[in-house]
Design a protein around this motif. Structure first.
Motif, short mmCIF file in Angstrom:
data_model
loop_
_atom_site.label_atom_id
_atom_site.label_comp_id
_atom_site.label_asym_id
_atom_site.label_seq_id
_atom_site.Cartn_x
_atom_site.Cartn_y
_atom_site.Cartn_z
N ILE A 28 0.84 -1.21 0.00
CA ILE A 28 0.00 0.00 0.00
C ILE A 28 0.87 1.25 0.00
O ILE A 28 0.64 2.20 -0.78
CB ILE A 28 -0.94 0.00 1.22
CG1 ILE A 28 -1.94 -1.15 1.11
CG2 ILE A 28 -1.68 1.35 1.33
CD1 ILE A 28 -2.81 -1.32 2.34
N PHE A 29 1.90 1.27 0.86
CA PHE A 29 2.79 2.42 0.94
C PHE A 29 3.52 2.63 -0.38
O PHE A 29 3.66 3.76 -0.86
CB PHE A 29 3.79 2.23 2.08
CG PHE A 29 4.71 3.39 2.29
CD1 PHE A 29 4.28 4.55 2.90
CD2 PHE A 29 6.05 3.32 1.87
CE1 PHE A 29 5.14 5.62 3.09
CE2 PHE A 29 6.90 4.38 2.06
CZ PHE A 29 6.44 5.54 2.67
N GLY A 30 3.99 1.53 -0.98
CA GLY A 30 4.72 1.63 -2.25
C GLY A 30 3.84 2.17 -3.37
O GLY A 30 4.28 2.99 -4.18
N VAL A 31 2.58 1.70 -3.42
CA VAL A 31 1.65 2.17 -4.46
C VAL A 31 1.36 3.66 -4.30
O VAL A 31 1.37 4.42 -5.27
CB VAL A 31 0.34 1.36 -4.40
CG1 VAL A 31 -0.72 1.99 -5.30
CG2 VAL A 31 0.59 -0.08 -4.84
N LEU A 32 1.13 4.09 -3.05
CA LEU A 32 0.83 5.50 -2.80
C LEU A 32 2.01 6.41 -3.17
O LEU A 32 1.83 7.43 -3.83
CB LEU A 32 0.46 5.71 -1.32
CG LEU A 32 -0.88 5.14 -0.87
CD1 LEU A 32 -1.05 5.30 0.63
CD2 LEU A 32 -2.03 5.82 -1.61
N SER A 34 4.50 5.71 -5.21
CA SER A 34 4.72 5.65 -6.66
C SER A 34 3.73 6.53 -7.40
O SER A 34 4.08 7.23 -8.36
CB SER A 34 4.59 4.21 -7.15
OG SER A 34 5.56 3.39 -6.54
N TYR A 35 2.48 6.51 -6.94
CA TYR A 35 1.45 7.31 -7.61
C TYR A 35 1.73 8.80 -7.46
O TYR A 35 1.59 9.57 -8.41
CB TYR A 35 0.07 6.98 -7.03
CG TYR A 35 -1.05 7.78 -7.64
CD1 TYR A 35 -1.48 7.54 -8.95
CD2 TYR A 35 -1.66 8.80 -6.92
CE1 TYR A 35 -2.49 8.28 -9.51
CE2 TYR A 35 -2.68 9.55 -7.49
CZ TYR A 35 -3.09 9.29 -8.79
OH TYR A 35 -4.09 10.04 -9.35
N VAL A 36 2.11 9.22 -6.25
CA VAL A 36 2.41 10.64 -6.01
C VAL A 36 3.56 11.10 -6.89
O VAL A 36 3.49 12.15 -7.54
CB VAL A 36 2.74 10.88 -4.52
CG1 VAL A 36 3.29 12.29 -4.31
CG2 VAL A 36 1.50 10.67 -3.65
N PHE A 37 4.64 10.31 -6.94
CA PHE A 37 5.79 10.69 -7.77
C PHE A 37 5.45 10.63 -9.26
O PHE A 37 5.97 11.42 -10.05
CB PHE A 37 6.99 9.78 -7.46
CG PHE A 37 7.76 10.20 -6.25
CD1 PHE A 37 8.65 11.26 -6.31
CD2 PHE A 37 7.60 9.55 -5.04
CE1 PHE A 37 9.36 11.67 -5.20
CE2 PHE A 37 8.30 9.95 -3.92
CZ PHE A 37 9.19 11.01 -3.99
N TYR A 38 4.54 9.71 -9.64
CA TYR A 38 4.11 9.64 -11.03
C TYR A 38 3.37 10.91 -11.42
O TYR A 38 3.60 11.49 -12.50
CB TYR A 38 3.21 8.43 -11.24
CG TYR A 38 2.48 8.43 -12.57
CD1 TYR A 38 3.15 8.12 -13.75
CD2 TYR A 38 1.13 8.77 -12.64
CE1 TYR A 38 2.48 8.14 -14.97
CE2 TYR A 38 0.46 8.79 -13.85
CZ TYR A 38 1.14 8.47 -15.00
OH TYR A 38 0.47 8.49 -16.20
N VAL A 39 2.46 11.37 -10.55
CA VAL A 39 1.69 12.58 -10.83
C VAL A 39 2.60 13.79 -10.89
O VAL A 39 2.47 14.65 -11.77
CB VAL A 39 0.61 12.78 -9.74
CG1 VAL A 39 -0.05 14.15 -9.89
CG2 VAL A 39 -0.43 11.68 -9.81
N ILE A 40 3.57 13.86 -9.97
CA ILE A 40 4.49 15.00 -9.94
C ILE A 40 5.35 15.07 -11.19
O ILE A 40 5.61 16.14 -11.74
CB ILE A 40 5.37 14.94 -8.67
CG1 ILE A 40 4.51 15.12 -7.41
CG2 ILE A 40 6.46 16.01 -8.71
CD1 ILE A 40 5.29 14.92 -6.13
#
Length: 260
Positions: A28-32, A34-40
């Protein structure tokens, strides 16, 4: 009555470490993250527009009063601001626009456009031309082979007459290569500006400073890290507030400081 204390010792850190090592927690932590850095880091075109609420300039209130514009009589005159900008990190080139589906502001039944003027642009060399068609449509076009860079944009002053007394809705459409629906409406009243970045930094500095001072001071005296119950509640509330403001800033912020 003895005050309740919350002690953080070696056992507490071991429990936290074991919790983080749990496969589900790690996933869960890794997905969150990764998603934040992907959006940024995501690079894409995000053409955006905003239309302000109507502002009444003049209105015919009695029989003997006439409102004339270029020799033509109207019963009222309103103005609105139209703001166009690129919210994405990839520039929008003038060649990305389709001639058959240009940037178009229109209303088919109740509006007569009187004039369209450029109020501000983010750069002096970013220029647009516009043309009013059939009194109810305005066509916009970038000139001089320019491009709309990240956070680049323009603000137009729209002067018009409205048979519905300011209740008519404008429509804006376009076709831009590399986007699905062209310009997307964004309500700037609900968006933070990038000037709020300092507030985010301040929140994190305060939070980390409080924790660092408490931990270092107790380690120097070789004592367990102790928090009063109200201190822990305050820190948790402050932590979640900082997280909320940071996430809100990432997803709901826009840099249109050139409008000021």
């Amino acid at each position: 009555m003895q005050e309740k204390l919350i002690t953080i010792n070696k056992l507490t850190f071991e429990k936290i470490l074991n919790f983080l090592k749990n496969p589900i927690t790690s996933l869960i932590f890794g997905v969150l993250v990764s998603y934040v850095f992907y959006v940024i880091s995501e690079k894409n075109k995000i053409p955006s527009y905003y239309i302000s609420q109507p502002n009444l300039v003049a209105q015919k209130s009695e029989k003997n009063l006439k409102i004339l514009y270029n020799g033509v009589e109207y019963k009222n005159i309103y103005y609105r601001k139209l703001i166009l900008w690129n919210e994405g990190k990839e520039y929008i080139d003038s060649e990305n626009f389709i001639d058959s589906k240009p940037m178009k502001l229109y209303n088919t039944d109740s509006i007569t456009f009187l004039s369209v003027n450029t109020l501000k642009t983010s750069r002096g060399d970013l220029k647009f031309e516009n043309k009013i068609l059939n009194n109810n449509t305005v066509i916009f076009k970038i000139i001089n082979n320019e491009a709309i860079e990240e956070n680049d944009g323009v603000c137009f002053h729209i002067l018009y007459s409205d048979n519905k007394n300011g209740k008519s809705n404008f429509k804006f459409s376009s076709r831009i290569k590399g986007t699905v629906n062209g310009f997307k409406y964004r309500d700037l009243d609900n968006f933070k500006t990038y000037s709020s970045k300092k507030s985010i930094y301040t929140l994190w500095i305060i939070l980390l400073s409080i924790l660092t001072i408490r931990v270092i001071s107790l380690l120097i005296f070789k004592k367990a890290i102790v928090f009063r119950k109200w201190e822990m509640v305050f820190l948790l509330c402050f932590f979640f507030l900082t997280i909320y403001e940071t996430i809100y800033y990432i997803f709901y912020s826009t840099n249109l400081n050139w409008l000021n």
